[in-house]
Design a protein around this motif. Structure first.
Motif, PDB file in Angstrom:
ATOM      1  N   HIS A  11     -65.563 -54.901  44.629  1.00 30.84           N
ATOM      2  CA  HIS A  11     -64.614 -55.531  43.714  1.00 30.84           C
ATOM      3  C   HIS A  11     -65.047 -55.365  42.261  1.00 30.84           C
ATOM      4  O   HIS A  11     -64.917 -56.280  41.458  1.00 30.84           O
ATOM      5  CB  HIS A  11     -64.429 -57.005  44.058  1.00 30.84           C
ATOM      6  CG  HIS A  11     -63.992 -57.225  45.470  1.00 30.84           C
ATOM      7  ND1 HIS A  11     -62.755 -56.846  45.928  1.00 30.84           N
ATOM      8  CD2 HIS A  11     -64.640 -57.735  46.543  1.00 30.84           C
ATOM      9  CE1 HIS A  11     -62.645 -57.140  47.230  1.00 30.84           C
ATOM     10  NE2 HIS A  11     -63.772 -57.662  47.621  1.00 30.84           N
ATOM     11  N   THR A 195     -50.217 -53.585  35.886  1.00 30.57           N
ATOM     12  CA  THR A 195     -50.423 -54.652  36.869  1.00 30.57           C
ATOM     13  C   THR A 195     -49.130 -54.968  37.607  1.00 30.57           C
ATOM     14  O   THR A 195     -49.164 -55.287  38.801  1.00 30.57           O
ATOM     15  CB  THR A 195     -50.970 -55.918  36.199  1.00 30.57           C
ATOM     16  OG1 THR A 195     -50.074 -56.347  35.164  1.00 30.57           O
ATOM     17  CG2 THR A 195     -52.343 -55.668  35.593  1.00 30.57           C
ATOM     18  N   ASP A 199     -48.984 -54.779  41.630  1.00 33.71           N
ATOM     19  CA  ASP A 199     -48.595 -55.962  42.396  1.00 33.71           C
ATOM     20  C   ASP A 199     -47.485 -55.643  43.400  1.00 33.71           C
ATOM     21  O   ASP A 199     -47.279 -56.406  44.355  1.00 33.71           O
ATOM     22  CB  ASP A 199     -48.115 -57.072  41.454  1.00 33.71           C
ATOM     23  CG  ASP A 199     -49.276 -57.747  40.717  1.00 33.71           C
ATOM     24  OD1 ASP A 199     -50.421 -57.662  41.214  1.00 33.71           O
ATOM     25  OD2 ASP A 199     -49.027 -58.335  39.650  1.00 33.71           O
ATOM     26  N   GLN A 220     -61.204 -55.229  34.571  1.00 30.07           N
ATOM     27  CA  GLN A 220     -60.316 -56.222  35.184  1.00 30.07           C
ATOM     28  C   GLN A 220     -59.479 -55.593  36.301  1.00 30.07           C
ATOM     29  O   GLN A 220     -59.301 -56.201  37.374  1.00 30.07           O
ATOM     30  CB  GLN A 220     -59.384 -56.823  34.132  1.00 30.07           C
ATOM     31  CG  GLN A 220     -60.088 -57.625  33.044  1.00 30.07           C
ATOM     32  CD  GLN A 220     -59.088 -58.214  32.061  1.00 30.07           C
ATOM     33  OE1 GLN A 220     -57.969 -58.569  32.422  1.00 30.07           O
ATOM     34  NE2 GLN A 220     -59.491 -58.309  30.801  1.00 30.07           N
ATOM     35  N   LEU A 221     -58.957 -54.402  36.055  1.00 34.05           N
ATOM     36  CA  LEU A 221     -58.157 -53.734  37.073  1.00 34.05           C
ATOM     37  C   LEU A 221     -58.978 -53.454  38.318  1.00 34.05           C
ATOM     38  O   LEU A 221     -58.517 -53.638  39.447  1.00 34.05           O
ATOM     39  CB  LEU A 221     -57.595 -52.422  36.511  1.00 34.05           C
ATOM     40  CG  LEU A 221     -56.514 -52.525  35.435  1.00 34.05           C
ATOM     41  CD1 LEU A 221     -56.196 -51.153  34.859  1.00 34.05           C
ATOM     42  CD2 LEU A 221     -55.237 -53.148  36.006  1.00 34.05           C
ATOM     43  N   ARG A 223     -61.717 -54.995  39.400  1.00 33.03           N
ATOM     44  CA  ARG A 223     -62.055 -56.230  40.103  1.00 33.03           C
ATOM     45  C   ARG A 223     -60.860 -56.770  40.888  1.00 33.03           C
ATOM     46  O   ARG A 223     -61.021 -57.325  41.983  1.00 33.03           O
ATOM     47  CB  ARG A 223     -62.532 -57.284  39.107  1.00 33.03           C
ATOM     48  CG  ARG A 223     -63.873 -56.980  38.462  1.00 33.03           C
ATOM     49  CD  ARG A 223     -64.197 -57.991  37.362  1.00 33.03           C
ATOM     50  NE  ARG A 223     -65.449 -57.667  36.697  1.00 33.03           N
ATOM     51  CZ  ARG A 223     -66.642 -58.070  37.116  1.00 33.03           C
ATOM     52  NH1 ARG A 223     -66.746 -58.799  38.212  1.00 33.03           N
ATOM     53  NH2 ARG A 223     -67.744 -57.734  36.467  1.00 33.03           N
ATOM     54  N   ARG A 224     -59.668 -56.610  40.330  1.00 33.93           N
ATOM     55  CA  ARG A 224     -58.487 -57.227  40.943  1.00 33.93           C
ATOM     56  C   ARG A 224     -57.863 -56.377  42.033  1.00 33.93           C
ATOM     57  O   ARG A 224     -57.360 -56.911  43.023  1.00 33.93           O
ATOM     58  CB  ARG A 224     -57.459 -57.528  39.847  1.00 33.93           C
ATOM     59  CG  ARG A 224     -56.198 -58.224  40.345  1.00 33.93           C
ATOM     60  CD  ARG A 224     -55.339 -58.637  39.172  1.00 33.93           C
ATOM     61  NE  ARG A 224     -54.050 -59.167  39.599  1.00 33.93           N
ATOM     62  CZ  ARG A 224     -53.076 -59.551  38.772  1.00 33.93           C
ATOM     63  NH1 ARG A 224     -53.278 -59.480  37.467  1.00 33.93           N
ATOM     64  NH2 ARG A 224     -51.930 -60.004  39.233  1.00 33.93           N
ATOM     65  N   TYR A 225     -57.894 -55.048  41.865  1.00 36.64           N
ATOM     66  CA  TYR A 225     -57.066 -54.218  42.733  1.00 36.64           C
ATOM     67  C   TYR A 225     -57.828 -53.240  43.626  1.00 36.64           C
ATOM     68  O   TYR A 225     -57.255 -52.738  44.596  1.00 36.64           O
ATOM     69  CB  TYR A 225     -56.056 -53.423  41.891  1.00 36.64           C
ATOM     70  CG  TYR A 225     -55.043 -54.313  41.203  1.00 36.64           C
ATOM     71  CD1 TYR A 225     -54.017 -54.912  41.925  1.00 36.64           C
ATOM     72  CD2 TYR A 225     -55.136 -54.573  39.843  1.00 36.64           C
ATOM     73  CE1 TYR A 225     -53.094 -55.732  41.301  1.00 36.64           C
ATOM     74  CE2 TYR A 225     -54.205 -55.394  39.209  1.00 36.64           C
ATOM     75  CZ  TYR A 225     -53.193 -55.976  39.947  1.00 36.64           C
ATOM     76  OH  TYR A 225     -52.274 -56.790  39.326  1.00 36.64           O
ATOM     77  N   HIS A 227     -60.638 -52.266  46.413  1.00 37.53           N
ATOM     78  CA  HIS A 227     -61.369 -52.934  47.486  1.00 37.53           C
ATOM     79  C   HIS A 227     -62.571 -52.081  47.894  1.00 37.53           C
ATOM     80  O   HIS A 227     -62.420 -50.969  48.391  1.00 37.53           O
ATOM     81  CB  HIS A 227     -60.441 -53.153  48.687  1.00 37.53           C
ATOM     82  CG  HIS A 227     -59.169 -53.859  48.339  1.00 37.53           C
ATOM     83  ND1 HIS A 227     -59.142 -55.173  47.927  1.00 37.53           N
ATOM     84  CD2 HIS A 227     -57.881 -53.428  48.311  1.00 37.53           C
ATOM     85  CE1 HIS A 227     -57.885 -55.529  47.675  1.00 37.53           C
ATOM     86  NE2 HIS A 227     -57.113 -54.477  47.895  1.00 37.53           N
TER      87      HIS A 227
END
Length: 471
Positions: A11, A195, A199, A220-221, A223-225, A227
């Motif tokens: 992540h 984003t 999403d 940020q991208l 960490r969020r998206y 895997h």
């Protein structure tokens, strides 16, 4: 912040030992990979024999369906690094109208067209349909292309957002998503649209993110998206490219125009960067009036104009391309060996990406930055932050040293458009910023002499009136 030398992340965070699946060894050749026979045959027909380092490193993991985080500057071979796995893993599926199966997001129209051109031969070999949606082109045609069905969609974030708003595109069936030049998309303010798209794609799909830098919003991208992504950083920054030379040329203010003109008149192509559209247009007119085959490229040009100008520059019809930062990314020109910063960049990233237009794919090249003596300290600081230690040289027009470094020579002086060269005072150090103004100088200052004359006339009229009244 993501450290590009990490071998793997969870992540977006630096991984603990054993926290992720081990990185696979790089591929020695395309034949070592489980690529379809159609793809291998097309690679051979196009003369692509061995994978570039970024391709050798990422292809094994990408073909397995893993999320990939790749660091590499443009020209390192990223397009095939993500494109071949995307096409291979999409082959055999058929898209419904308005519902692509794979998505490639890029920051600029030029890069979108380059990606499409690079992947089309392989897509055709696998019988996959591609659609490209970018601003500045007919949205009606793009709607129609999506309605007919396209397995692979290459898009800029703004135009994709418009199509989603019109219900002309739905991303729910997208299982492979690529963000190319992610840092530039963030720098250009596209993070909300990026984003929004991420999403909407299938939550269990594969994501691949490629970027020249991995920091700030890109972190940020990730960490969020992404895997459990595998991180590959195999391509050095511009400062570490051994085939790239960096020069800081200190010029005398009144001589700056002549120095730039002589560099532009060299044998061979040159890409010149300026900060503003006005400055680009002004310098282009001057160069063409002096006999230099120059053309302008900036966001004020229509997409057909930009496409035609790039084609002319690539085939050598145009030898001097004068551009804003719109050409700093996504522009690939074979054998371009000189980039000139006529206006010194004020951001290290801008320098790195401008410089990345030369010394591509192992070729050699030079990056020249012109500075006045008063700009030298600040520009040196910017270059140091970019990891650049340039060779500093004081030059004047007509000197052998300028020719040695850049290939500069005197222009023919024969106007290309039938107009004489625009007059310019010899004792000015005004940068090339439109109507003779600099960023720190209000345009209104140019009218000072006119206002003074009007005030003098008004005073004379008042004096005459007083005389008529006997005052």
């Amino acid at each position: 912040m993501i450290h590009p030398d990490d071998s793997g992340t969870a992540h977006g965070c630096p991984a603990e030992p054993g926290a992720t699946t081990p990185v696979r060894p790089p591929a020695v050749s395309f034949a070592d990979l489980r690529l379809p026979a159609e793809v291998l045959r097309t690679l051979g027909e196009l003369g692509v024999r061995e994978p570039f380092p970024i391709q050798a490193a990422t292809l094994p993991d990408a073909l397995e369906g893993r999320d990939v985080l790749g660091r590499g500057r443009t020209g390192s071979g990223k397009t095939l690094a993500f494109g071949l796995p995307l096409l291979t893993r999409t082959a055999g599926r058929r898209a419904e109208p308005k519902q692509p199966l794979a998505l490639v997001l890029v920051p600029t129209r030029e890069l979108a067209q380059q990606v499409t051109q690079a992947l089309t031969p392989y897509a055709e070999a696998l019988r996959l349909r591609m659609a490209t949606v970018v601003g500045g082109m007919s949205i009606g045609r793009q709607v129609a292309a999506l309605r007919e069905g396209a397995e692979v969609l290459v898009a800029t974030p703004g135009r994709l957002h418009d199509l989603i708003e019109r219900n002309a595109c739905r991303l729910g069936r997208v299982r492979i998503t690529v963000l190319d030049e992610a840092d530039q998309m963030c720098d250009m303010g596209f993070l909300p649209q990026v984003t929004e798209a991420l999403d909407q794609v299938h939550p269990d799909g594969q994501r691949m993110l490629f970027s020249a830098t991995l920091d700030d919003d890109v972190d940020q991208l990730v960490r969020r998206y992404l895997h459990d992504p595998v991180v590959h950083s195999v391509d050095p920054s511009a400062g570490a490219v051994s085939t790239m030379q960096h020069h800081l040329l200190v010029v005398h203010g009144p001589d700056r125009y002549a120095v730039t003109t002589e560099i532009a008149a060299r044998d061979g192509r040159v890409l010149l960067f300026l900060d503003t559209k006005h400055g680009v247009d002004q310098l282009t007119r001057h160069l063409r009036a002096g006999g230099v085959h120059a053309a302008a490229l900036h966001s004020g040009k229509s997409q057909p104009q930009r496409t035609r100008t790039l084609a002319q520059f690539k085939n050598g019809e145009i030898t001097a391309l004068v551009a804003t930062n719109v050409a700093a990314r996504g522009l690939h020109v074979d054998d371009l060996d000189l980039v000139v910063n006529v206006d010194p960049p004020t951001d290290p990233k801008d320098y790195v990406h401008r410089a990345g237009r030369t010394a591509r794919a192992g070729e050699s090249g030079s990056v020249v930055t012109l500075v006045l003596s008063g700009q030298r300290r600040e520009t040196s600081r910017v270059l140091a932050e970019a990891g650049i230690a340039p060779t500093v040289t004081k030059v004047r027009s007509g000197e052998a040293e300028l020719s040695r470094i850049t290939g500069a020579k005197a222009p023919t002086g024969i106007p290309l458009d039938g107009a004489p060269a625009s007059a310019r005072p010899k004792n000015t150090n005004t940068p090339f910023r439109g109507l003779g103004t600099s960023k720190a100088t209000p345009r209104g200052t140019g009218g000072k002499s006119r206002k003074t004359a009007e005030a003098r006339k008004l005073a004379e009229a008042r004096k005459a009136a007083q005389i008529r009244r006997g005052g």
